[in-house]
Design a protein around this motif. Structure first.
Motif, short mmCIF file in Angstrom:
data_model
loop_
_atom_site.label_atom_id
_atom_site.label_comp_id
_atom_site.label_asym_id
_atom_site.label_seq_id
_atom_site.Cartn_x
_atom_site.Cartn_y
_atom_site.Cartn_z
N ASP A 70 0.86 -1.18 -0.18
CA ASP A 70 0.05 -0.05 0.00
C ASP A 70 0.80 1.30 0.11
N ASP A 75 2.76 -6.90 3.17
CA ASP A 75 1.54 -6.05 3.25
C ASP A 75 0.56 -6.65 4.03
N ARG A 76 0.95 -7.57 5.00
CA ARG A 76 0.11 -7.89 5.96
C ARG A 76 0.10 -7.42 7.20
N ALA A 98 -5.21 -8.20 8.68
CA ALA A 98 -5.69 -7.21 7.30
C ALA A 98 -4.94 -7.89 6.31
N SER A 153 -4.24 -7.35 2.35
CA SER A 153 -4.29 -6.39 1.28
C SER A 153 -5.08 -6.98 0.08
N PRO A 154 -5.58 -6.06 -0.82
CA PRO A 154 -6.36 -6.61 -1.82
C PRO A 154 -5.47 -7.56 -2.65
N ARG A 208 -14.97 -7.34 4.07
CA ARG A 208 -14.55 -6.87 2.77
C ARG A 208 -14.44 -5.42 2.96
N ASP A 209 -13.46 -4.24 3.40
CA ASP A 209 -13.52 -3.12 3.49
C ASP A 209 -13.79 -2.52 1.98
N SER A 215 -12.04 -0.70 0.46
CA SER A 215 -10.68 -0.55 -0.22
C SER A 215 -10.27 -1.77 -0.88
N THR A 227 -9.47 -4.47 1.11
CA THR A 227 -8.74 -5.05 2.10
C THR A 227 -9.66 -6.00 2.92
N TRP A 228 -9.36 -7.22 3.25
CA TRP A 228 -10.16 -8.00 3.89
C TRP A 228 -9.51 -7.95 5.46
#
Length: 326
Positions: free
Chosen positions: A49, A77-78, A102, A104-105, A149-150, A152, A154-155
């Motif tokens: 991100d 990115d976790r 979290a 990332s996508p 699921r946000d 953005s 992101t889960w």
């Protein structure tokens, strides 16, 4: 080795130049070596991100809900938080409340949640699968979990380490914790040291563990690898993730350190500080308020340069901790 000490208190940022390290100041660096059997099993890392640096998290928990974060981890990115439920238990610190991760996508297999029970904005699964239970394990591990699921992409997944929960965390507890989780602006994680520039060529900071020492007495840690290293796919971080080329851990000079110190061999010195070096790549340095251990397969001179380039604070005073990089 520099000894600038930057003090940060919650809610107020006060920067003070406190002291210059002298002989007797304690630094300890403990790290993890990159080994083949600890290769990460998570999906290939997606681009980080751009709004979050390696020592920052965007995950947080609303403390008015009765939860407090006791350890924060960034691993590529976790992002993962361990939380304490202040409303449970007999003591003022409550008891273990669960884990929040979290993804990332593009880094989570969303198909797991397709048949989940829908509860408002959340999805509940009785058996969410991780690649393993703890870092380094490759046997699939399942646990009840709540996912969201946000917008953005992101889960956010909430679950519990059953070994710590001891059957106390139910479906309703996971839903309550999930409702308390926020995803906002990046905030710095803090360690009792600031890293210098003397890193082996090609390595970057890709792992940080920042504990709240009021409750979690585990080690603060930083890890370095190539930027392409995938994060751990395991559920909980009980140790360092695989794939690190250099790792740095810190601990306070307490009774446990005194016992450990008596067993060390390979006495040496880094700068004017007492140190111990093991040929397989572990360098431990003792300063006044910290013990720091660095572990790596890089040559000893490289490890010495890392230590000499550190700015070190007080491992026993979390209010004085600072971001590991500026």
């Amino acid at each position: 080795m520099r000894g600038t000490h930057i003090r940060h208190r919650r809610g107020v940022l006060v920067i003070l130049i406190v002291a210059v390290l002298v002989a007797g100041v304690t630094v300890a660096v403990v790290g993890a070596l990159r080994t083949g059997d600890e290769a990460p099993v998570a999906p290939a890392a997606a681009p980080a991100d751009p709004g979050r640096r390696p020592w920052q998290v965007t995950l947080d928990v609303d403390e008015t809900s009765g939860y407090v974060v006791t350890a924060s981890v960034t691993d590529g990115d976790r992002q993962t938080l361990t939380v304490q439920n202040l409303g449970l238990g007999d003591g003022p610190d409550g008891t273990y409340g669960g884990e929040v991760t979290a993804f990332s996508p593009g880094t989570l297999d969303e198909s797991q949640f397709r048949k989940a029970e829908q509860i408002d904005d959340f999805r509940y699964l009785t058996a969410f699968s991780f690649a393993g239970h703890t870092t380094g394990e490759t046997e699939p591990w399942q646990t009840p979990a709540v996912g969201r699921r946000d917008p953005s992409g992101t889960w956010i997944v909430v679950y519990a380490d059953r070994a710590r929960a001891e059957g106390r965390i139910a479906r309703s507890d996971l839903l309550k914790l999930a409702a308390a989780v926020t995803l906002g602006s990046p905030r710095d994680l803090r360690l009792p040291l600031r890293l210098g520039v003397a890193l082996p060529k090609g390595l970057q900071l890709t792992y940080v563990r920042s504990p709240d020492h009021r409750i979690d007495r585990g080690q603060a840690a930083a890890g370095f690898s190539t930027v392409s290293r995938a994060p751990s796919g395991a559920a909980v971080y009980t140790g360092l993730p695989g794939g690190l080329e250099v790792a740095v851990l810190t601990e306070a000079r307490d009774a446990a350190w005194a016992d450990k110190r008596a067993t060390l061999t390979g006495r040496t010195q880094v700068g004017k500080l007492p140190a111990w070096y093991e040929p397989r790549g572990r360098l431990i340095v003792e300063a006044e308020h910290c013990v720091v251990t660095v572990e790596s397969l890089f040559p000893r001179p490289e490890l010495d340069r890392m230590i000499e380039d550190l700015t070190i604070g007080d491992c026993a005073d979390p209010d004085s901790w600072i971001p590991p990089l500026s």
